[in-house]
Design an enzyme around this catalytic site. Sequence first.
Site, PDB file in Angstrom:
ATOM      1  N   LEU A  93      47.406  59.851 106.719  1.00  0.00           N
ATOM      2  CA  LEU A  93      48.150  59.734 105.144  1.00  0.00           C
ATOM      3  C   LEU A  93      48.967  59.653 105.591  1.00  0.00           C
ATOM      4  O   LEU A  93      50.042  59.677 106.291  1.00  0.00           O
ATOM      5  CB  LEU A  93      48.457  61.037 104.418  1.00  0.00           C
ATOM      6  CG  LEU A  93      46.658  61.916 103.890  1.00  0.00           C
ATOM      7  CD1 LEU A  93      47.561  62.649 102.578  1.00  0.00           C
ATOM      8  CD2 LEU A  93      46.130  60.391 102.888  1.00  0.00           C
ATOM      9  N   ASP A  94      50.262  58.423 104.471  1.00  0.00           N
ATOM     10  CA  ASP A  94      50.945  57.465 105.092  1.00  0.00           C
ATOM     11  C   ASP A  94      52.174  58.731 104.859  1.00  0.00           C
ATOM     12  O   ASP A  94      52.024  59.780 104.247  1.00  0.00           O
ATOM     13  CB  ASP A  94      51.881  55.956 104.253  1.00  0.00           C
ATOM     14  CG  ASP A  94      51.584  56.503 103.402  1.00  0.00           C
ATOM     15  OD1 ASP A  94      51.869  57.446 102.781  1.00  0.00           O
ATOM     16  OD2 ASP A  94      51.499  54.879 102.342  1.00  0.00           O
ATOM     17  N   PHE A  95      53.276  58.557 104.892  1.00  0.00           N
ATOM     18  CA  PHE A  95      54.676  59.055 105.091  1.00  0.00           C
ATOM     19  C   PHE A  95      54.849  59.269 103.513  1.00  0.00           C
ATOM     20  O   PHE A  95      55.353  60.846 103.608  1.00  0.00           O
ATOM     21  CB  PHE A  95      56.387  58.770 105.689  1.00  0.00           C
ATOM     22  CG  PHE A  95      57.218  59.166 105.560  1.00  0.00           C
ATOM     23  CD1 PHE A  95      57.077  59.900 106.997  1.00  0.00           C
ATOM     24  CD2 PHE A  95      58.897  58.671 105.471  1.00  0.00           C
ATOM     25  CE1 PHE A  95      58.701  60.467 106.393  1.00  0.00           C
ATOM     26  CE2 PHE A  95      58.844  59.491 104.880  1.00  0.00           C
ATOM     27  CZ  PHE A  95      59.279  60.622 105.566  1.00  0.00           C
ATOM     28  N   SER A  97      52.921  59.880 101.012  1.00  0.00           N
ATOM     29  CA  SER A  97      51.516  60.232 100.598  1.00  0.00           C
ATOM     30  C   SER A  97      50.832  61.819 100.772  1.00  0.00           C
ATOM     31  O   SER A  97      52.101  62.610 101.651  1.00  0.00           O
ATOM     32  CB  SER A  97      50.177  59.461 100.972  1.00  0.00           C
ATOM     33  OG  SER A  97      50.476  58.154 101.049  1.00  0.00           O
ATOM     34  N   ARG A 181      48.290  51.158  98.715  1.00  0.00           N
ATOM     35  CA  ARG A 181      50.001  50.022  98.691  1.00  0.00           C
ATOM     36  C   ARG A 181      49.297  48.672  98.499  1.00  0.00           C
ATOM     37  O   ARG A 181      49.640  48.128  97.468  1.00  0.00           O
ATOM     38  CB  ARG A 181      50.254  50.900  99.906  1.00  0.00           C
ATOM     39  CG  ARG A 181      51.243  52.072  99.355  1.00  0.00           C
ATOM     40  CD  ARG A 181      52.950  52.746  99.914  1.00  0.00           C
ATOM     41  NE  ARG A 181      52.548  54.121 100.381  1.00  0.00           N
ATOM     42  CZ  ARG A 181      53.636  54.745  99.207  1.00  0.00           C
ATOM     43  NH1 ARG A 181      53.659  53.475  98.538  1.00  0.00           N
ATOM     44  NH2 ARG A 181      53.588  55.654  99.088  1.00  0.00           N
TER      45      ARG A 181
END
Length: 199
Positions: A93-95, A97, A181
Amino acid sequence: VSQSRRKAEELISQGRVKINNKVVNILGTKIQVGVDLVSVDGKFIGRDSQEQVYVVLNKPRGCVTTLSDPEGRKTVLDYLRGINERVFPVGRLDFHSEGLLILTNDGEIAQQIMHPTSRVVKIYEVKVFGIVTPDLLARLKAGVEDRGEFLKPKFVRIVKFLHNKTWLEIELEEGKNRLIRRLCERVGLSIDKPLIVTG
């Protein structure tokens, strides 16, 4: 060069060796015995002597889904306590999220979850700025081209409207980098808050 070393180099060249769930592509890569997790074709070396660990973490916003970060940011490992075995995240999961994340030292399970043929569906709830119109919803469902890739969700629906914001539910089968995104940005939507519900 010994026969065993030649065999090892052959496996590495074929992309069948992973260290900490990342494919090794440099011959002669060094590891830390007892620290790094080495697998061949999804099976760990020394698997029989290693306790299998599975962790389900509600990843918060503001940390990275890696084992270490050169920028000094918090990683998901900073939120684990009392786990002696070295585990790695399955997917990422990105930063910005938050949501469900699995960490394990079981390479076979990780491979089954991550491999495209498994088609594991991940469900996200995403809050975007603005009101999502029927036209925007149709464009999201149809998919978009971005940086030479076609990005298409398995399913999209509107969960609820807020004042100048919309909650969306998006299902994905693919694991492309920052897919949600990128998908939203291509149709003119900005994400306020992403949350993975299950995956």
